[in-house]
Design a protein around this motif. Structure first.
Motif, short mmCIF file in Angstrom:
data_model
loop_
_atom_site.label_atom_id
_atom_site.label_comp_id
_atom_site.label_asym_id
_atom_site.label_seq_id
_atom_site.Cartn_x
_atom_site.Cartn_y
_atom_site.Cartn_z
N LEU A 24 57.00 12.08 16.14
CA LEU A 24 58.23 11.48 15.61
C LEU A 24 59.17 11.12 16.76
N ALA A 25 59.23 11.97 17.78
CA ALA A 25 60.07 11.66 18.94
C ALA A 25 59.63 10.36 19.62
N ALA A 26 58.33 10.07 19.59
CA ALA A 26 57.84 8.82 20.17
C ALA A 26 58.26 7.62 19.33
N GLU A 27 58.41 7.82 18.03
CA GLU A 27 58.81 6.74 17.11
C GLU A 27 60.33 6.57 17.03
N GLU A 108 56.87 16.34 0.86
CA GLU A 108 57.84 16.30 -0.23
C GLU A 108 58.95 15.29 0.07
N PHE A 109 59.48 15.34 1.29
CA PHE A 109 60.55 14.41 1.66
C PHE A 109 60.06 12.97 1.55
N ASN A 110 58.86 12.70 2.04
CA ASN A 110 58.30 11.36 1.94
C ASN A 110 58.15 10.93 0.48
N ARG A 111 57.68 11.83 -0.36
CA ARG A 111 57.49 11.52 -1.78
C ARG A 111 58.83 11.24 -2.46
N LEU A 112 59.84 12.05 -2.16
CA LEU A 112 61.14 11.90 -2.81
C LEU A 112 61.89 10.65 -2.35
N ALA A 166 51.92 11.17 7.91
CA ALA A 166 53.18 11.56 7.25
C ALA A 166 54.38 11.26 8.15
N VAL A 167 54.23 11.47 9.44
CA VAL A 167 55.32 11.21 10.39
C VAL A 167 55.63 9.71 10.47
N LEU A 168 54.62 8.89 10.45
CA LEU A 168 54.86 7.45 10.48
C LEU A 168 55.61 6.98 9.23
N ARG A 169 55.27 7.54 8.07
CA ARG A 169 56.03 7.23 6.85
C ARG A 169 57.47 7.71 7.00
N LEU A 170 57.64 8.91 7.54
CA LEU A 170 58.97 9.46 7.75
C LEU A 170 59.79 8.58 8.67
N ALA A 171 59.19 8.13 9.76
CA ALA A 171 59.91 7.27 10.71
C ALA A 171 60.40 6.01 10.02
N GLY A 172 59.58 5.43 9.15
CA GLY A 172 59.98 4.24 8.43
C GLY A 172 61.14 4.49 7.48
#
Length: 183
Positions: A24-27, A108-112, A166-172
């Motif tokens: 995530l830090a890289a993104e 969960e965060f990504n889903r919500l 999951a991290v790539l989705r989070l970054a978006g």
């Protein structure tokens, strides 16, 4: 935008949460974002060599990493706390009950927040908190990412790829709509 801090939590802070932290830090680089990790049962020490190689292969920077135990200060400082399993989210809430509205599992965060891109990361956290309880949660095993400790390297890689996705989705979700993500 002020610095937004994400804290990933797993058990030993040697596999899953370091992968999430470093990818995530890289993104989402500083100064807009600070990404850290800790473990509910971690002892200070270097990164697992298998995990280090995987992070490097996936484009993360492993320099300067040291496992650290989760404490209240980490949770209080974070704008978003993401456990790699429900037990990690629950441990964070037990340590700092006032952080409940910003503690989730990564999946969960990504889903919500599915299908959204907030104008600001704090808006995404508020959205996720407001949706909690409105959506039927999946079985526990699909909300977490299994610990690869003691498993062969192929399993470590498979878990790291789950974390990466999951991290790539989070970054978006966290990256403001006006700023492009790194490719």
């Amino acid at each position: 935008m002020t610095t937004f801090e994400v804290l990933f939590v797993c058990t030993g802070n040697l596999h899953r949460s370091p992968v999430a932290e470093r990818l995530l830090a890289a993104e989402l680089p500083e100064p807009d974002f600070t990404v850290r990790s800790a473990g509910t049962g971690a002892r200070p020490g270097p990164l697992d060599p298998t995990t280090s190689a995987i992070i490097d292969e996936l484009g993360g920077d492993v320099r300067g990493f040291s496992a650290r135990p989760l404490d209240v200060a980490h949770i209080e400082r974070a704008d978003l706390v993401l456990g790699l399993e429900r037990c990690h989210r629950e441990a964070a809430v037990r340590l700092c009950p006032l952080a409940l509205r910003r503690c989730f599992t990564l999946r969960e965060f990504n889903r919500l927040t599915d299908g959204t891109q907030a104008d600001a990361p704090l808006e995404a956290v508020r959205l996720a908190a407001s949706r909690r309880g409105l959506l039927v949660p999946p079985p526990d095993e699909s909300d977490g990412i299994d610990d690869p400790v003691g498993a062969p390297p192929g399993v470590h890689k498979a878990r790291a790829l789950e974390v990466r996705d999951a991290v790539l989705r989070l970054a978006g979700i966290l990256k403001p709509a006006t700023a492009p993500l790194h490719s």
